[in-house]
Structures are given as structure tokens and as C-alpha cells.
Design a protein around this motif. Structure first.
Motif: not given
Length: 538
Positions: A165-166, A158-159, A161-163
Motif C-alpha cells: 500500500v505504501s 500486515s507488513w 500489506v503495509v509495504a
């Protein structure tokens, strides 16, 4: 989330971000930086020379930087997936940010893709370049300064993907702001006055970038824990040299020699971490491969030792078992007579019991030979030991009409040894000699067993036969385990003999018996002969 130390509990010890840098890497990094400083000095007199014809090379340069930085980012995300370090996640996001900005920069660069109908903008390309130069060192500063933590294993994906996408969202917003119709960048010359000359705002960008690079170098030097930290210092050092060449040595003019030299440093800087990661990965795999090979070799050696032990036990126990079967058959024959010979049958049973005890001692002797620790050894009279083996083995009977000669030195001193093991050595060598003479006519079979005491503190035992002798082609292999020239042999007898003799501090060797046959000899160190018991007063 819990704070992690330099190396978190449970973290794999073979990670690039866990290795403390070695002295040779420190000197290599320093040498690269020292050499990097020489080029600006050499090209400084010609840094302003215009090289606008090289603009066709720029797409290839941009493609190389884009691929290298995206691959580096992928490696770092993979490293984060294993290590779960927030610092590595930040660094991976930084390389993704830097690499992804190359695409809008090169697309909007004047004179590159205009023939394809792609709209270009002098100010847009400069804005993307400024964003890349100021954004990437901020990520490295965050990597070096922020307290590192180990993120929860279940949230690792999840981290990532978040990184990703951000970062892509930030770049998308930047593209919208820079390329939007309402953008004032198109209406001003804040970044660039023309296609080659920078404007006032752009002249502030190099100074800010240099400050950020120097801050990052200081932060990493203060941290300086791992190989990755060391090479990030080199990355920032080459970026520092790049911005100096592009903005100052080249007078800030695009397509000058100083500008192109700076681009070369940018390509080198983008490649450093990737090259180091690949090199260290290969080194780790090499170490793991060597460790695996060593472990397999050790396992194979243990299996071979177990096979040797079991084969040795089988080989040595066959002798007393064969004698037990012979005595049992003899006892049955004595009992099967019309008038059973009970005394003879009883004697046969006693011999079976003796051979059973002998088999037990053989196994115990072999077991102690393969075990570490104290082995039971006492002063032994080799002459008496040989006489006992000859009697137990019924050597004369097995020779048929041949002759056995005992030439024992009555002055030979005692030796220190394990009686059971040495009996088995002598018995094996005698059996081999008798076996070697089976093809010789019975009356020509001659077996000589001799002992000799030598002056330099050893006793030599020789067992001589008059068989066909040893084959020179296999002479150097006869002591190897599982090697045999007998059709039904196990190849363990001579290996056991040599192991037992060498364990006693002696040696075993072969020679030729003239005019025919072979001689097996072994030596053992002597010990002081026990004093005779004092005579009782009459």
C-alpha cells in the motif's frame, strides 16, 4: 522485534538470502559483468546513430520489464513471509516500486499511445524515468545498510500489506504531482528540450544515479553475505552500464543505438534476481528431492532388514519346533499304550526340552548376527559340529533307505566362530539337500558331507546331494532374500547362510555335482588349534 544474525535462529537454511555465495557463482557473476562491459566498447563508435523506427518495440520492452519486476517482487514478498527479514521486505518493496513506475512511464512516452487518444507528455515520461532511476538504488542501499531485524511472525502479513500500500500510494502521489494540471513540468523544458533531446535538469539525473549505483555496489560488496547480495551487485553493475550508454555514449539522445543498448541492459538487470531465484529454487527442490529419495530408500532398507530378520527367525525356528512337535506326539503315543512306556515318554520330554533350548539359541544367534558389536565366537572343531548337527537332524532317518557319508578331514584345523550360527548354516544346507532329493527314489539318495583343510589357512565344508541339481536360470538369485523355488519355501535359508558365513570372514558358493546333483560349499578362516591339556603326573 529482535536483531537477527546472518542467519536467524529458526530460519530455514535453504533460503536464497541465507546461502553464502559459492566460488563458482562469484566467478559467474564476475564473468557476466566483464562481458557486459564489452558491448559499450563495441558500439561506442555508432552509439549516436538514430533508430526512431524501433519505437514500436518500446511497449513490448515496457511490458516485459513490468512483468519481470512484479514477479520478482512477488517472490521476494514470499521469501519475506518465510524468513521475516526486514531487509527482504525493503528489497521486495523496491522491485514493486521500480516495476510499477514502468506503466506511467510508457503510457506518457511520446509517440507510443497517442493514436489511442492517451495524452502524452515529454516531461512526464522523463520525470517517471528519473524517479525510477533514483528510487530503486535507494531501496537497495537501505537493504544493504540498515540493520536487519526479524519481524514478529504474527505481523508478517500486515507488513506485506503495509509495504504494498505504501509503495502504490507513493506512486499515486507521484502521478498526481507529475500529471496534475498545475504541474510546472508541462510548461518548462527542465527535463527534455524536445522529444529526443534532454534538458539541463535531466543531465543531473544520470550523475546522481551513477553515484547511487556505486554506493550500492560498495555497500553490498562490504556486506557480501549471501547469493542475493552477490547478484544485486550484478544488478547495479548492469544498471550502471545502462545509464552510461543511454546518457553518455548515446549523447543523451532518445532512440539512438546507445539508448536502445541501454534498454537491453535494463531488461537484463530486471531479470537477474528473478532468474537466480528460480535457478536456486529448482536447485533446492532437487536437493530436497534427492534427500527424500535417499530417506525413503533408507526406510525401505530398514523395513526389508526387519522383514528379513523376522522371516529368518521364523525359518530357523521351524526346525526345532517341528522336532518338538514330533517328540511330543511320540511321547503321547508312549503314554497312550495299554502299558505306558514311561521311560520312552520321559526321553521324549527330555528331547523336547533340548529342542526348546536349541530354539532359544537359534533366536539368540540370529539376533547377534543382525546386531552391531561383539559376537561370541570361540575356537570350534567343525568336524565335531557337523557330527552333532547330523545326529540332531536325524539325517539318516530322513533319507529313508538312502545313504549319508561323512568324509571329515581329521587334520582340519579349528576355526573361530559362533557355534549356534554355524550349526544353523550346516543344518540349513543339509535340509536343502534332503529336500532336493525327495523326488529321487529312496535307494538312490546319496548325501556326502566333507571337510578339507587347505594350506592357505581355511577349512572348506562341502555338502553334496544327488538331486536334480540347480536351474541355471535362477542360479544367480538363490541367495537373494525371499527368493525360493519351493512351493512352501520362505526364501530366507540361503540368505541367512551366506550372511552368517560372510560375517565369519568366509564365503559360500555352489557348484555342480557330477554326474548329477548340486554341491554347496563354504570356507572359514582357521585359528590355532588349542593345546591339549597337560597330562597329570601319575
Amino acid at each position: 522485534m529482535t536483531p537477527s544474525s546472518d542467519q536467524s535462529v529458526g530460519e530455514p537454511a535453504l533460503l536464497l538470502s541465507s546461502f553464502a555465495h559459492r566460488q563458482n557463482q562469484f566467478w559467474l557473476a564476475g564473468s557476466i559483468l566483464a562481458v557486459s562491459v564489452l558491448m559499450p566498447v563495441l558500439i561506442a563508435p555508432h552509439a549516436g546513430r538514430s533508430l526512431t523506427d524501433w519505437v514500436v518495440v518500446l511497449p513490448a520492452y515496457a511490458a516485459a520489464v513490468l512483468v519481470i519486476e512484479l514477479v520478482t517482487s512477488t517472490f521476494l514478498f514470499a521469501l519475506f513471509y518465510v524468513q521475516r527479514s526486514r531487509a527482504i521486505l525493503i528489497l521486495a518493496a523496491g522491485y514493486l516500486f521500480s516495476g510499477a513506475l514502468v506503466a506511467p512511464w510508457v503510457v506518457t512516452f511520446p509517440g507510443i499511445f497517442s493514436s489511442l487518444g492517451i495524452e502524452e507528455s515529454i516531461q512526464s515520461a522523463a520525470a517517471f524515468a528519473a524517479l525510477k532511476r533514483l528510487g530503486f538504488p535507494l531501496f537497495i542501499l537501505a537493504y544493504a545498510v540498515l540493520p536487519d531485524v526479524q519481524l514478529a511472525r504474527r505481523l508478517v502479513a500486515s507488513w506485506i500489506v503495509v509495504a504494498v500500500v505504501s509503495v502504490l500510494a507513493v506512486i499515486a502521489i507521484a502521478c498526481w504531482l507529475v500529471l496534475g494540471d498545475w504541474s510546472s513540468l508541462r510548461l518548462s523544458n527542465a527535463f527534455m528540450r524536445d522529444a529526443l533531446t534532454p534538458g539541463l535538469l535531466w543531465r543531473l539525473i544520470p550523475a546522481l544515479a551513477i553515484a547511487l549505483y556505486l554506493a550500492g555496489i560498495v555497500a553490498l560488496a562490504a556486506r557480501r553475505r549471501t547469493i542475493l547480495d552477490l547478484w544485486l551487485v550484478v544488478v547495479l553493475g548492469t544498471l550502471l552500464i545502462e545509464i552510461i550508454q543511454i546518457s553518455y555514449l548515446g549523447a543523451g539522445v532518445r532512440m539512438s543505438l546507445g539508448w536502445w543498448a541501454g534498454r537491453l541492459y535494463g531488461l537484463v538487470s530486471a531479470s537477474i534476481v528473478l532468474v537466480v531465484m528460480l535457478a536456486e529454487t529448482i536447485a533446492v527442490y532437487a536437493r530436497l528431492a534427492r534427500a527424500t529419495i535417499a530417506e525413503r530408500r533408507a526406510r525401505q532398507n530398514r523395513l526389508t532388514a526387519m522383514e528379513a530378520l523376522s522371516a529368518t527367525i521364523a525359518h530357523e525356528v521351524n526346525q526345532p519346533l517341528g522336532s518338538m512337535v514330533t517328540n511330543a506326539n511320540a511321547g503321547l503315543r508312549w503314554l497312550a499304550n495299554p502299558q505306558p512306556e514311561l521311560d520312552e515318554a520321559k526321553a521324549a520330554m527330555h528331547r523336547i526340552v533340548e529342542e526348546g533350548h536349541r530354539a532359544n539359541k537359534v533366536v539368540s544367534g540370529i539376533r547377534t548376527m543382525f546386531m552391531k558389536g561383539t559376537r561370541e565366537r570361540t575356537p570350534l572343531d567343525l568336524n565335531l559340529l557337523i557330527e552333532q548337527v547330523v545326529k540332531q537332524s536325524a539325517v539318516a532317518a530322513r533319507l529313508g533307505h538312502g545313504a549319508v557319508t561323512l568324509d571329515l578331514d581329521c587334520q582340519a584345523p579349528f576355526v573361530i566362530g559362533n557355534a549356534i550360527q554355524l550349526q544353523q548354516v550346516v543344518a540349513n544346507l543339509i535340509d536343502n539337500a534332503i529336500e532336493a532329493m525327495r523326488a529321487v527314489p529312496a535307494r538312490q539318495r546319496r548325501l556326502r558331507i566333507a571337510t578339507t583343510g587347505r594350506e592357505h589357512g581355511e577349512v572348506v565344508v562341502s555338502i553334496e546331494d544327488e538331486g536334480p541339481g540347480l536351474d541355471p536360470a535362477t542360479l544367480d538369485r538363490i541367495f537373494e532374500p525371499f527368493f525360493t523355488t519351493k512351493p512352501d519355501g520362505m526364501g530366507m535359508g540361503l540368505m541367512f547362510c551366506r550372511s552368517a558365513i560372510e560375517a565369519h570372514g568366509g564365503r559360500l558358493w555352489t557348484s555342480t555335482n557330477e554326474p548329477k546333483g548340486a554341491v554347496f560349499s563354504f570356507s572359514l578362516p582357521t585359528s590355532p588349534q588349542p593345546d591339549p591339556a597337560p597330562e597329570e603326573n601319575e
